[in-house]
Design an enzyme around this catalytic site. Structure first.
Site, PDB file in Angstrom:
ATOM      1  CB  CYS A  86       0.978  -0.964  -0.892  1.00  0.00           C
ATOM      2  SG  CYS A  86      -0.282  -2.393  -0.685  1.00  0.00           S
ATOM      3  CG  HIS A 177       0.945   0.363   3.467  1.00  0.00           C
ATOM      4  ND1 HIS A 177       0.640   1.231   2.591  1.00  0.00           N
ATOM      5  CD2 HIS A 177       0.264  -0.802   3.238  1.00  0.00           C
ATOM      6  CE1 HIS A 177      -0.452   1.046   1.860  1.00  0.00           C
ATOM      7  NE2 HIS A 177      -0.558  -0.306   1.892  1.00  0.00           N
ATOM      8  CD  GLU A 179       2.684   3.890   3.937  1.00  0.00           C
ATOM      9  OE1 GLU A 179       3.613   3.444   3.710  1.00  0.00           O
ATOM     10  OE2 GLU A 179       1.107   3.736   3.808  1.00  0.00           O
TER      11      GLU A 179
HETATM   12  N1  GLN Z   1      -4.594  -3.910  -3.618  1.00  0.00           N
HETATM   13  C1  GLN Z   1      -4.375  -2.646  -3.771  1.00  0.00           C
HETATM   14  C2  GLN Z   1      -4.159  -2.574  -5.434  1.00  0.00           C
HETATM   15  O1  GLN Z   1      -4.203  -3.647  -6.015  1.00  0.00           O
HETATM   16  C3  GLN Z   1      -3.308  -2.072  -3.033  1.00  0.00           C
HETATM   17  C4  GLN Z   1      -3.614  -2.191  -1.665  1.00  0.00           C
HETATM   18  C5  GLN Z   1      -2.830  -1.084  -0.932  1.00  0.00           C
HETATM   19  O2  GLN Z   1      -2.060  -0.156  -1.538  1.00  0.00           O
HETATM   20  N2  GLN Z   1      -2.813  -1.137   0.263  1.00  0.00           N
HETATM   21  O3  GLN Z   1      -4.010  -1.571  -5.804  1.00  0.00           O
END
Ligand code: GLN
Length: 201
Positions: A86, A177, A179
């Site tokens: 992410c 994610h 995890e």
């Molecule tokens: N939208 C977040 C970002 O731009 C990432 C979201 C997340 O890690 N769940 O950093």
């Protein structure tokens, strides 16, 4: 083998990643010592590196300011594996198309921050992932979309026609994610099912 895993601990699911890498490692007969990364000096001693989610602006600036960014580049140059999820994926990318993000440029993809998030804040889907024999329960939370993928990058999974898991050399990046389920197979793919042996230290 006794391994050391560094988990970037600026934000995000640090203990969940630690648990997932421990479980993946133990299935291969390895023990893992977890070290949290807030300052420089931790990554150079690590065999494995995890870059959790959070806010990519904050995380990327912290890594640069503390001199950790350079250590992550050296880790990758030494062919040591990384799982970036992410916001971690956004930080590792070549271009996040946002001046507030200080990307590391290690993963040859461009990303659109929060692109999935505009449709729905979070969702879970069964995702087909190359190398896994049944779908992975993928949790997306304000997730980035991967839009351009460089030539050397393998797409491991797509959702609605867009890549959401990729491998570029020693780095696996996911929009979701892994995890947040008790399924450690993505950690396994990133660290132990790479087809490469873990580099000796
Ligand atoms: N939208 C977040 C970002 O731009 C990432 C979201 C997340 O890690 N769940 O950093």
């Amino acid at each position: 083998m006794q391994l050391t895993a560094a988990v970037v601990a600026v934000q995000g699911d640090v203990s969940e990643h630690a648990e997932a890498v421990r479980r993946a490692a133990s299935a291969h007969g390895h023990e893992v010592e977890i070290r949290e990364v807030r300052t420089s000096g931790v990554v150079p001693d690590a065999d494995l590196l995890l870059m959790p989610g959070g806010e990519s602006t904050t995380i990327s600036r912290h890594l640069r300011r503390e001199g950790i960014a350079e250590e992550v580049r050296e880790h990758v140059a030494a062919d040591r594996p990384v799982l970036a999820t992410c916001a971690g994926l956004i930080v590792a990318a070549r271009d996040a198309k946002d001046d507030r993000v200080d990307e590391l440029g290690l993963l040859d993809v461009t990303v659109d921050r929060n692109a999935f998030g505009r449709q729905a804040d979070s969702f879970e889907v069964p995702l087909d992932v190359t190398g896994l024999d049944s779908p992975f329960p993928a949790v997306f939370i304000r997730a980035p979309v991967i839009d351009e993928v460089g030539e050397g990058v393998e797409v491991l999974a797509s959702w609605e026609g867009r890549p959401v898991a990729v491998r570029d050399g020693p780095i696996v990046g996911t929009s979701f994610h892994p995890e947040l389920t008790d399924d450690p197979r993505v950690h396994d793919l990133a660290f132990f099912e790479t087809g490469a042996t873990l580099p000796e230290r």
